[in-house]
Structure formats: structure tokens, C-alpha cells
Scaffold this motif. Structure first.
Motif, PDB file in Angstrom:
ATOM      1  N   PHE A   1     -18.839   3.706  -3.424  1.00 38.22           N
ATOM      2  CA  PHE A   1     -18.303   3.408  -4.756  1.00 38.22           C
ATOM      3  C   PHE A   1     -18.820   2.073  -5.279  1.00 38.22           C
ATOM      4  CE2 PHE A   1     -15.159   6.674  -3.883  1.00 38.22           C
ATOM      5  CZ  PHE A   1     -14.889   7.188  -5.126  1.00 38.22           C
TER       6      PHE A   1
ATOM      7  N   TYR B   1     -17.168   4.395   2.770  1.00 32.43           N
ATOM      8  CA  TYR B   1     -16.556   4.980   1.592  1.00 32.43           C
ATOM      9  C   TYR B   1     -16.566   4.000   0.420  1.00 32.43           C
ATOM     10  CZ  TYR B   1     -13.599   8.052  -1.033  1.00 32.43           C
ATOM     11  OH  TYR B   1     -13.113   8.900  -1.997  1.00 32.43           O
TER      12      TYR B   1
ATOM     13  N   ARG C   1      -5.766  -1.622  -1.999  1.00 31.71           N
ATOM     14  CA  ARG C   1      -4.518  -2.083  -2.602  1.00 31.71           C
ATOM     15  C   ARG C   1      -4.244  -3.566  -2.383  1.00 31.71           C
ATOM     16  NH1 ARG C   1       0.227   0.284  -4.963  1.00 31.71           N
ATOM     17  NH2 ARG C   1      -1.098   1.223  -6.532  1.00 31.71           N
TER      18      ARG C   1
ATOM     19  N   GLU D   1      -9.465   6.794  -2.351  1.00 33.39           N
ATOM     20  CA  GLU D   1     -10.020   7.862  -3.169  1.00 33.39           C
ATOM     21  C   GLU D   1      -9.368   7.916  -4.534  1.00 33.39           C
ATOM     22  OE1 GLU D   1     -11.317  11.235  -1.254  1.00 33.39           O
ATOM     23  OE2 GLU D   1     -11.064  12.604  -2.928  1.00 33.39           O
ATOM     24  N   TYR D   2      -8.048   7.757  -4.572  1.00 31.40           N
ATOM     25  CA  TYR D   2      -7.377   7.857  -5.857  1.00 31.40           C
ATOM     26  C   TYR D   2      -7.564   6.618  -6.711  1.00 31.40           C
ATOM     27  CZ  TYR D   2      -5.408  12.267  -4.571  1.00 31.40           C
ATOM     28  OH  TYR D   2      -5.271  13.579  -4.219  1.00 31.40           O
ATOM     29  N   GLU D   3      -7.965   5.514  -6.092  1.00 33.33           N
ATOM     30  CA  GLU D   3      -8.110   4.296  -6.870  1.00 33.33           C
ATOM     31  C   GLU D   3      -9.536   3.758  -6.819  1.00 33.33           C
ATOM     32  OE1 GLU D   3      -3.390   3.256  -6.434  1.00 33.33           O
ATOM     33  OE2 GLU D   3      -4.828   1.822  -5.674  1.00 33.33           O
TER      34      GLU D   3
ATOM     35  N   SER E   1       0.800  -1.226   0.000  1.00 38.45           N
ATOM     36  CA  SER E   1       0.000   0.000   0.000  1.00 38.45           C
ATOM     37  C   SER E   1       0.831   1.273   0.000  1.00 38.45           C
ATOM     38  CB  SER E   1      -0.942   0.013   1.193  1.00 38.45           C
ATOM     39  OG  SER E   1      -0.199   0.191   2.371  1.00 38.45           O
TER      40      SER E   1
ATOM     41  N   SER F   1      -5.262   3.969   5.776  1.00 39.85           N
ATOM     42  CA  SER F   1      -5.332   5.143   4.916  1.00 39.85           C
ATOM     43  C   SER F   1      -6.555   5.108   3.993  1.00 39.85           C
ATOM     44  CB  SER F   1      -4.091   5.215   4.043  1.00 39.85           C
ATOM     45  OG  SER F   1      -4.226   6.282   3.151  1.00 39.85           O
ATOM     46  N   ILE F   2      -7.171   6.236   3.887  1.00 42.32           N
ATOM     47  CA  ILE F   2      -8.354   6.356   3.041  1.00 42.32           C
ATOM     48  C   ILE F   2      -7.992   7.083   1.742  1.00 42.32           C
ATOM     49  CG2 ILE F   2      -9.289   8.578   3.757  1.00 42.32           C
ATOM     50  CD1 ILE F   2     -11.926   6.960   4.414  1.00 42.32           C
ATOM     51  N   VAL F   3      -6.827   7.700   1.749  1.00 43.72           N
ATOM     52  CA  VAL F   3      -6.379   8.433   0.569  1.00 43.72           C
ATOM     53  C   VAL F   3      -6.262   7.506  -0.633  1.00 43.72           C
ATOM     54  CG1 VAL F   3      -4.364   9.526  -0.471  1.00 43.72           C
ATOM     55  CG2 VAL F   3      -5.193  10.297   1.741  1.00 43.72           C
TER      56      VAL F   3
END
Lengths: 308, 308, 308, 308
Positions: C177, C173, C109, C102-104, C91, C97-99
């Protein structure tokens, strides 16, 4: 000053024939059914007059525009201490971004992104049950607009609660960092309900008139100081349209706050407030025709704060 | 309208005794030697008068304030096509952030962050050698201020070139994505030189007066349309102070652009332009006393664009 | 091969006198009360022997080590289709991590970060009520270890549920999605309960022995193919220690998975499995003494997969 | 053990008829002209034998594989102090990401991403002129492979220097944080040249044999300790294939390092080293057929470090 009623009528006529109207928000099921062909506009002047055109009497969900009212209420309740828990900077990210929270330890960038508004809702819960806090917000909006008939659409609130997973994520994330005092579901309950306030353009313009009139409400009451009205207006200009705030300031030049229901509330300092509504949204999630209408209105009436 | 000269004198006197003056920028060696005790202020009114107080005749490095002038020049040269290569949104990140570039394929968020200004510099190179482009920028500033004595401090430009590794990184990064037409070192050469333009407060206020006067320069020439002047002012308000733009709008309410040399240029639409200078910077990299002075000036003179 | 029992005894003796033991996890209240002076180690060889030293009979919360077992179970249930919903890459970010999400677009990961394990838990709910899915996981672990006495500590599960706001955020989150099939609270219920499985070092080593023995369990049953055992081991090596996975591979060289309860389960292909436990954690959230003990064990026994 | 030469021949024959061969790297012009139909493979066993198949005598640009050699050299020169300037964790980002640098103050995640390798190159400059440092690296590779005929392709180095804007950005960015001791262009000069070392599969396998043979080179010299050979191998497994490292470990299970020239160098501890080459790359920038070939080789020969 040009004939304002004539200008509004002309704008409404122009918008009626627009074909590229944006897309109605579909992530809240209850909002997805709205007719995209509607357009309304209303202006509440500081001299007391209210002018309107188009579907200005149609009720719509004000959604994020309500954040202007909860921010005003929260500042009255906790004062500038609020700024320890929420920032005053544009976000530079889409309105529901969680990345910014992670890098800044769960202090939302401003009170108009979802995370920031949830913090504001949390402050309004101090000493209250959720039902009471929601009631207080509604009465405040009624008081601002001088209109007791304004209600919350509980179907919309329920629809948003059932599908608002991202907001649940934001609230729990901030809670994990200690930036919510109450249980996430309570703050979210308040948030979902104030977003579901239903108004028409005339009511909305009246409710927002205090921003243009040195803090004095439609009913003639002093709601906030002139300085606080200016400061809230400044936040609307820099942060009022999510990731499209810069573009809105560039093209329109009026401090304003949009909602995914298709409404926009703007303020022209010393002149009056303006509310537009058209359900189709542009890529940034702001009303496509609403923005177009305000751009024209600002240009024709010389209402940009950046000069004539 | 209160007595402006009296207000400026009072502000200068107040600032002279301030003890918390921020920290002088030390990352450009040539700037680190400036006396932190200086403070100057000047106002260029649209009626032609120029009033000032404090060290308003002292020359300082305008640094990022020059981006207002290069943006104006580039818009005149390539028009709105510029916006395909640079955005109009606040950055939500410190002024030299490279992260935003990576996530947005090397299109800088706005023309006032370093990356954006380097793109603007790149457009000014079209058809020119670097030396010619630099000369054109300097002559444009002289023309705006109606003052041929304005020069570039080549020691500052050299100092910045020798130590500006982060700007070299930004330029090469954008070049790798194809968002620079010329070699990175050429665009950087133009950039480092226009940042090194040296002016005093009176000259700077005069150079920026076109923004307040519907696009008409200090010498009476029409430089840009009234609409473009409004739009540049809007960008200054939303993006003019890096990561402190929202706070500046909130507290001061005047469209303005700051530089790490300690200067700030503001515009009060229809009234005039104002330049302040004090070398000590706050945490966001904006002049600490400059911001304080403008906050007071806006309040006393009712110059906030968000209302009186 | 050196005398393994002697090596384990020596390691246990060494660890008993260590003063720098890391910090017990305090974000799950129920775990914060564990005695930091404990240390246990056990090895389950493929020849059937189980050797141990120190507090190897003490029960502890296996926490994230359980992700190895749920991944194994989920691969048996949905096969390689799982990899459409969760990745196989380290990762490069802290474990919660939630970042990255968001980007993926909410595809975690790997299955060992919290978000990935919640997706795995979601797949285990297919066709089951949460209580049934939890029961199936527990029975699977009992089957692997050939020990029916293993239980879930419901106090720990409840403690985690009451305070696990960040995991609630991650689940909601991903739900927003569409990367969860079931309600977030159901997937979280399964997740919190399997993390609360309580075992001692001997039981844990036995449960993980199938990884070292070409997929054959402690009871002699074929659990997975040899290839799948290798692949799960590979994931443990690259992703088993959150943001410290690279360092663990560098220093220890044994595929392993850690948990914030202070346990680590490792596998030495063809030789056997090893479980260590000591509650104090290092900066990356992995057992400080556990890692030290495995580093020594690998060196003395030549058990690094990267050569003797 | 199966007949290795037969296995290599079979793999080469299989790869010759593959139609989906990936895309040849085109961002370095000099590499874009390579014939995508080539495939070579060579194994250097610790017993001294070298077996090969396909185009194993064809020279290609080893590119990032050279980072294994410069890391080995740098560790010999500065020891574990290197780890203060570069990390040991997988990056979780594409190989040329600058985002990670910004969030971690310019300490690259590991020595195999470009930024990390530039830091390694910087350490090799200590006490040397660039030309001398480049010479030292080349001689080290010649010594490892016991082959003085290995050269640097200066056309490739020049091509990379002329177009490697992103690497220039990375180097200048790290310099701005103080993580380069020398001028960025000097470290880049060393970096571009060692990436341009040209070898064939047999030479490359021989050069990397020390990793599989407890640190002993092809010529029989002790290059590094057995522990260091293990640790470098661990880094190759966790970080050797950019954003595809986890997938490579999962599918192949051999510590390996790839280059955009289409080569991959792998090590099978105690057995030997393997080099494959095929110019077409997959989405992560690793040789598509090279990975496929190694996957088959590992399966047939039982060479996965994660067990048979």
C-alpha cells in the motif's frame, strides 16, 4: 449450430471497434506495456478442430489462468486431501484479500484466489526443488496443449517477484498459521513462475480442452476422470472471476477462469474450450472485452450451461 | 437415459436407511417439531411427466426456496433496476450475516441471502398493502405449479415473526441506509409469509419447472424469457446454498436453492426440475439427505450442468 | 505516602507464592525457555531514588516495551508528520491483526501494535543503514537509562526473525500500500532488533522515567517536551496493552506498555516510573503477575491517574 | 492555579469567533434545528463552587453523555456481573458498528457504544416497567445534580424512536444472540428516553461531579465508592469518544464522554467536573469546539491526568 468461424470473425470485428476497453493492469510493471488494442479468440472443439479470430496467435501472460492447471496437477498428486488446506467456496472478497484468511485461520476460500493458489503451489513442492516444480508445471501445460513450444516469461516472473508484496504478505501469513509446508519464498517462487507462463489463444484453448472433453487432453490422453473435469469446471464457474464470479455466471453462463494479463479460458462441456484475450480489465480485474466476447459467443451459440 | 422412476425409488430406499440425517432447524419453533425421518423426491420433466418417490406428497415449509419465486416476480415488476439495490455475487458468509451489509453500505450481496430477499420483498410492496403483496406471491406460486391448493402456513409465519430478531435487525439496518422503501416491519411481514408457503415435493418441482423449460410454466404459460430463466438458474448455482454454494456446485453440479425446512429445488436445463425434502440440515443449513440424493441423481442421470 | 520499599517487598512476597502465573510466550523459541517463577519490580522516582524488590536485577527481553522508545525517537526525528502514517486510536483487535490494515488502507491504528511499530522502525531508517538505525535506538535507550551496559540479545532477534512470519506479512502488506519507504526486510530487521533489547527492571524504570518527569531523563537531560511526555503517556494508557488496554486502564489506571517477554513499564506523572517483570502472560498477552502487582501498587500508593 | 473564571471567559470569547464549527447532527430530526453558534462551559469544583461562561444556561440534549449515568446506576444495581454482558475495551469502530457484535457474539465492546448502552438499559428494566425505569434514571440524574428541574425532552425521544433504525437493528441483533433479557423495543424505549435528557452546562457539570470527588455527589451524598468513580473515569478516557477516543486522550488528557447533541462531560480527579456544549460535530461525532475548549482548558489549568 450457427457457423462458428463466422461468429468468431464477427465477434473479433466488433471488439476491434470497441472504445471502452478497460484498463491494462499496471501493478506488474512488465504487464503494463501491453498494447490495449489487441483482441484474440480461439475455440478448441472436442472433435479436434481449432478455430480462431483476431490476434489469436499473439503471446500473452496467462497469469491466474495457470491456477486451473496447477490445481489439476495438485489434485493428481495429493488427491482430495488438498481440500483440508483450501476451501471450495466463492470468496466474496477481492482476489488478494487477507481479511478472509484472518477470520478463517489461514485456510483460503478456494484455489483460485491468490492465497489458495499459493497453497496449491506449496503442495507441488513436495519432494521437489522449486526449479523442478516449476519445470513440472510447464511440462504439464505443454502436455495438455500438445505443444512443446510453450515457455515461461522470466522477465514477468521477476517483475512480479520484485513488486508482489501483497502475495508475500499472504504467503507469510499462511505460514504463520502452519498452512504452508515450505518456506514462503519457495512457494512464491513457484507461484510467480507459473503465473508467468506465456501462451496464445490457440494454445490456451487446446490446453484447457480436457475440461470440456471428459478429462481427455488435446493429444488424446486421459488427464483426469470425467468427474474431476466436472468438478474443476464447477470451481471455475463459482470462483473463476474473483469478486465478479457471480456476475460472470449471470451474464455469460460458461465456467471460466480469468487472468490479469487479459486472458480468459472457458469450457463448454461436451463441446469444446474457448480462450479469449484482450488486455484491458474491468473493475473486478477481468478482461473487459473478453467477457463481452464470451457473453455474445454463449448467446449466439447457445453455450450457457444454464440452458438454451 | 436410465430408468428415472427406478433411480428415484432406489434413492428413496437408500435415504430411508441413512442414520446420519443432520439436525432439524430449531430456531423457528414451529419447524422444530418436524419428523427427521421423512424423505421425498419428485421430478417434473419438460415433457409434462411428474415422477416421485418417498414422502413426495408430504407438505413442508419451503422457507428460502420461496426466494426463487419472489425474485422472479420482482424482476417481472421492476426489471434489472433491482440490481441497483441487491448484488449478484456469492456472499462468502453465513446466510444471516450483517457484516457484509456494513462494509457494503447495506446493499446485500445477492437476492438469496436473507437481507437480499427482504429487499426483494420490499420491492413487491410497491403500490400494495402487505396482505395484497403476500396474496400476489401466493397466487404466483399457485400459477407456476398450476395448483390452487397451495397455501401459506400462518402458524409458521407467526412463529418466525415472533423469533426472527436477526431478520428484524437486518431489515432495520438496511432501512437506516435507505435501502428499504417501506417500513421494516412491512417488508418483514411479506418476507415471513412467503417463507411460510407450504408445499409438497411434486408441487414444488412443478412450480420450478419454468426454470428448466426456457421460462414456460407447468401450465404451459410463458412466465419469463429463456434468458431470464438462465440467469435465475445461474444465481441459484452460485448463491443458492448460502456458505455451502461452492461445495454444492462442486459435488452436485445442478443449479438449486435450499430452505431450512429441508427442501431443495433444482433445475436441469432442458430436462426438468427436481424437488427433494428431508428435514435434517448439515452444518451450512442445507438438507443433508437432500444434497446426498441430488448428488446421486445427478451422477446416475448425467444431469450435472458441467458435463457428463 | 505509605512506605514504598515496604510496599514493593510485600508485593514481591505475594507474587512469589502465586500459583496461577500465566503462560510463557512460546511463539518466539528463544523466549520460551525463561523461568516462569521469576518476578521483579523497580520504581524510579523523579527525586532520583530507585527502589526495587524481587528479581529486579534479572535481565529480560523488553520486546514491545521498546516501542515506547522508538516512538519517542521517531517523534523527535519526523515530528507530528508521523501521524500521517500511523493512527492514535486503540485497535480493538489482537496485536497482530491484519484485518484492520485492510479496511484502513494499511495505516496502522497506533504505534504500539506491531504494524504501527514497523512503520515507526521504517521512519528510523531514513538516511541510515539498518545497522546504524539499530545502533541509534540502542544508544538512545542507554542514554535514557544513563546506563551504557544495556545490550541487544542477538539470539532473540535471530529467533524472532526466523519465526516471525506474521510480522513479515504485516510489513509486506503495508509495503504493497506504499506505507513503508524501505524494503520490508530492512524495517523488519530494525524492528526485530529493538524488540530484542535486554534490560532488568531497574534499568527499564530508569529508561522510562522521562515520561513521569516532564520529559527529563534519568541523567537529567531534557529528552522531550512536557507536552510530548504527556501525549506518549496517553497513548500508553489507551493502546499499551493490545486488546486488554481498556481492562488495564479500568483495573490499574496507570499509563503503561507491556511486552511478551513479561515486562511492563508504567509511568505515574510527577511521581516516577515503574517496571515489573514476570514471564507468564494472560490471555491478552500481558504479564499476568505484572498486571496484578501494578494493580496493587496503584491502589496502595494512590497512583491511579483517575484519582485517589 | 490560574484564575479559572478568567480562563473560562477567555475560552468562551475565543470560541465565539471560531468559524469552523463542525456540523450539527442531522440524523435525529429534532436535533438538526439547534443553533450552531452556541457555546457554553461550566466547571463544578469539589469545593462546591460552580463557574461558567458563554451559553452555560442553555438547555441541550445530553444524548450519549447519559450513558455515564445509566452505567453508574446499572453497576449499583447488578454490580460487576454487568461485565459478563458488555466489555471494557475501546471499540476501534464507529459508534454504531454492528460488525464487532457479529464477530464477538453480540457482547458489545464497552458500555458507551450504542449496543453496550442498550444492554445497560436492558439491565435497568429488571423488575420494572419501561416507564418506571425511565423515571428511575431521571430521578438519579436529578439527585446527582441536586436539581429537580431536569426533564426528558419527549419530542427528542420520539424523534429518535421514529428514525433510529440502526439502534433497532443493534437491539434485535443482540436479542437474537440472547444478550437482552427484555423485548428489544422495551430496552430501546428506555435507551431513547435517557438519551433525551435535557440539561444545561451547569447542571451537567454538577451531575458529573461525583466522578471527580471520590464518588460524592453535588448534594454531598456518597453515590459510588472512590474505586468505582476511578473505574468509570477510566472507561470514559478509553471509550468516551467513539472512534476518536485515542485522539481525545492524546490531545486533551481528561476522562470525558461526548454526545451527538454537542455536549461533553469531563472529570478532573480531585479537582472538579467540567461540561461544555457546542452543537457542531467533528468527523468522529464529537463536539468540535467542545474538544478545542477542553484542550485549551486542560493545558492552561494543567488538568491533564497525564501530568503537568
Amino acid at each position: 449450430m450457427p457457423d462458428l468461424q463466422g461468429v468468431l470473425d464477427e465477434i473479433a470485428a466488433e471488439m476491434a471497434v470497441q472504445t471502452d476497453r478497460g484498463a491494462v493492469a499496471d501493478y506488474i510493471p512488465e504487464l503494463a506495456t501491453v498494447d490495449p488494442n489487441r483482441f484474440g479468440i480461439a475455440v478448441a472443439l472436442v472433435d479436434g478442430r481449432v478455430l480462431s479470430a483476431g490476434d489469436a496467435q499473439d503471446i500473452f501472460s496467462i497469469q491466474s489462468i495457470s491456477k486451473v492447471f496447477t490445481l489439476t496437477l495438485a489434485l493428481g498428486k495429493v488427491g482430495d486431501g488438498l481440500w483440508r488446506r483450501v476451501g471450495r467456496e466463492p470468496s466474496g472478497n477481492p482476489f488478494n484479500s487477507i481479511v478472509q484468511l484472518e477470520y478463517e485461520a489461514a485456510v483460503p476460500r478456494n484455489p483460485f484466489i491468490n492465497a489458495g493458489a499459493i497453497v496449491v503451489a506449496d503442495t507441488l513442492l513436495a519432494g521437489y526443488q522449486p526449479r523442478e516444480a516449476i519445470g513440472e508445471i510447464l511440462r504439464f501445460v505443454q502436455f495438455l496443449a500438445d505443444d512443446d513450444s510453450i515457455v515461461i516469461d522470466h522477465m514477468v516472473a521477476a517483475s512480479e517477484r520484485a513488486t508482489g508484496f501483497r502475495n508475500v504478505a499472504l504467503a507469510n501469513y499462511m505460514k504463520s498459521f502452519g498452512n504452508l509446508d515450505h518456506a514462503p519464498e519457495l512457494a512464491l517462487g513457484v507461484y510467480f513462475h507459473h503465473c508467468a507462463i506465456a501462451m496464445n489463444c490457440c494454445q490456451l484453448a487446446l490446453a484447457g480442452r480436457f475440461l470440456a472433453d471428459r478429462g481427455r487432453s488435446a493429444g488424446g490422453h486421459s488427464v483426469v476422470s470425467a468427474e474431476r473435469a466436472r468438478r474443476i469446471s464447477a470451481l471455475m464457474l463459482t470462483c473463476g472471476h474473483y469478486d465478479g464470479s457471480g456476475d460472470f455466471a449471470f451474464r455469460v453462463g460458461i465456467p471460466a477462469k480469468s487472468g490479469v494479463g487479459g486472458g480468459i479460458l472457458g469450457t463448454v462441456p461436451g463441446v469444446g474450450s474457448v480462450a479469449v484475450w484482450s488486455p484491458g480489465l474491468n473493475r473486478q480485474g477481468n478482461s473487459q472485452l473478453g467477457m463481452l466476447a464470451l457473453e455474445k459467443l454463449a448467446r449466439v451459440m447457445n453455450w450457457s450451461v444454464f440452458g438454451s
